[in-house]
Enzyme design. Structure first.
Site, mmCIF file in Angstrom:
data_model
loop_
_atom_site.group_PDB
_atom_site.id
_atom_site.type_symbol
_atom_site.label_atom_id
_atom_site.label_comp_id
_atom_site.label_asym_id
_atom_site.label_seq_id
_atom_site.Cartn_x
_atom_site.Cartn_y
_atom_site.Cartn_z
ATOM 1 N N ALA A 183 10.099 -33.111 66.081
ATOM 2 C CA ALA A 183 10.457 -32.946 64.669
ATOM 3 C C ALA A 183 9.773 -34.017 63.827
ATOM 4 O O ALA A 183 8.933 -34.764 64.336
ATOM 5 C CB ALA A 183 11.973 -33.026 64.514
ATOM 6 N N ASN A 184 10.085 -34.064 62.558
ATOM 7 C CA ASN A 184 9.514 -35.080 61.673
ATOM 8 C C ASN A 184 10.580 -35.556 60.695
ATOM 9 O O ASN A 184 11.695 -35.040 60.679
ATOM 10 C CB ASN A 184 8.273 -34.522 60.956
ATOM 11 C CG ASN A 184 8.609 -33.320 60.111
ATOM 12 O OD1 ASN A 184 9.296 -33.431 59.099
ATOM 13 N ND2 ASN A 184 8.157 -32.141 60.533
ATOM 14 N N HIS A 185 10.230 -36.512 59.871
ATOM 15 C CA HIS A 185 11.217 -37.176 59.018
ATOM 16 C C HIS A 185 11.473 -36.483 57.683
ATOM 17 O O HIS A 185 12.169 -37.047 56.845
ATOM 18 C CB HIS A 185 10.760 -38.614 58.722
ATOM 19 C CG HIS A 185 10.937 -39.546 59.882
ATOM 20 N ND1 HIS A 185 12.181 -39.851 60.391
ATOM 21 C CD2 HIS A 185 10.043 -40.220 60.624
ATOM 22 C CE1 HIS A 185 12.031 -40.700 61.401
ATOM 23 N NE2 HIS A 185 10.740 -40.930 61.565
ATOM 24 N N SER A 186 10.922 -35.313 57.468
ATOM 25 C CA SER A 186 11.099 -34.695 56.158
ATOM 26 C C SER A 186 12.559 -34.277 55.934
ATOM 27 O O SER A 186 13.159 -33.612 56.769
ATOM 28 C CB SER A 186 10.182 -33.475 56.040
ATOM 29 O OG SER A 186 10.298 -32.920 54.764
ATOM 30 N N ALA B 124 7.190 -29.976 55.699
ATOM 31 C CA ALA B 124 6.364 -30.658 56.697
ATOM 32 C C ALA B 124 6.346 -29.760 57.929
ATOM 33 O O ALA B 124 7.370 -29.582 58.597
ATOM 34 C CB ALA B 124 6.948 -32.014 57.024
#
Ligand code: CTP
Ligand code: CA
Length: 235
Positions: A33-36, A100
């Site tokens: 995953a990512n931090h968005s 993102a």
């Protein structure tokens, strides 16, 4: 932005806005995953609604309340987002790709939880990845008519410094070919925060506008540029 707040310049327009960050399952319990957080996409949705637009939000793992009046579709992975964008983009006036999107996903999602080898403390599994579809690039190439819809991309860059990050964004603006590319420098504390600092580029990399402040203020500046590119309504 009070000018934007009183102007209903997007009345009769429909925007498709992607927000949040995709998740790619590795096995039944883990994902990439990512931090968005979805906040910039949410701010765009709020601002567009205030300006009279109809808004459909494609939300990838966003834990925020739906902006009143928006139609929300929740989804998880880059592939699900690609499908949803392909389904909805032809019937809108603008596609805003604030999400993102994962660039890589598991080549093969494991059916069972990936186990560690208790007998060998040094052994690690290797993860085979493959590329996901570039939804923005794909949407630009698939756009049937040169006018519809307006396509807006976002570029998160962490250059060595702000200037080199901006250079990377200019090159990206060329590559993507979207009508607008909103560059934000993510070297600082952007994720999950209420404020943002952006440069809005056209497809040649030329800077059209810059905005720093709340994500709401930034959203209105992005919508100002977007609104300028919408074809005249014939009534
Ligand atoms: N994007 C997309 N599909 C992907 C990856 C990105 O539609 N598979 C979109 C994002 O929503 C964003 C824009 O492309 O609007 C730019 O994303 P970014 O990650 O900055 O660019 P990439 O082309 O993926 O390049 P890189 O991550 O290598 O910098
Ligand atoms: Ca990327």
């Amino acid at each position: 932005d009070e000018r934007g707040a009183v102007r209903r310049d997007l009345a009769g327009r429909e925007l498709l806005i992607t927000a949040g960050g995709t998740r790619e399952d590795l096995d039944p319990v883990r994902f990439l995953a990512n931090h968005s957080s979805g906040r910039q996409g949410w701010a765009l949705a709020h601002a567009a609604l205030v300006r009279g637009a109809r808004v459909r939000l494609l939300a990838a793992n966003v834990e925020l309340e739906t902006p009143p009046g928006a139609e929300r579709i929740d989804l998880g992975s880059a592939a699900e987002l690609a499908d949803a964008v392909a389904t909805h983009r032809s019937r809108v006036d603008a596609l805003v790709m604030a999400a993102a999107v994962a660039d890589f996903t598991a080549a093969d999602r494991a059916q069972d939880k990936i186990k560690k080898d208790d007998g060998d403390d040094d052994s690690v599994p290797s993860l085979a990845l493959r590329r996901t579809q570039d939804i923005l690039r794909h949407s630009v190439l698939d756009r049937a008519d040169a006018e519809y819809p307006v396509i807006v991309g976002f570029a998160a860059e962490t250059g060595g410094n702000a200037a080199s990050a901006l250079d990377l964004a200019r090159a990206k603006a060329h590559r993507k070919g979207a009508d607008l590319l909103v560059f934000n420098d993510v070297s600082g504390e952007v994720f999950g925060s209420a404020s943002n600092s952006v440069h809005i580029l056209d497809q040649t990399g030329e800077e059209l506008a810059a905005s720093a402040g709340s994500k709401t203020a930034v959203a209105h500046v992005v919508l100002d540029e977007l609104a300028r590119r919408l074809p005249e309504v014939p009534w």
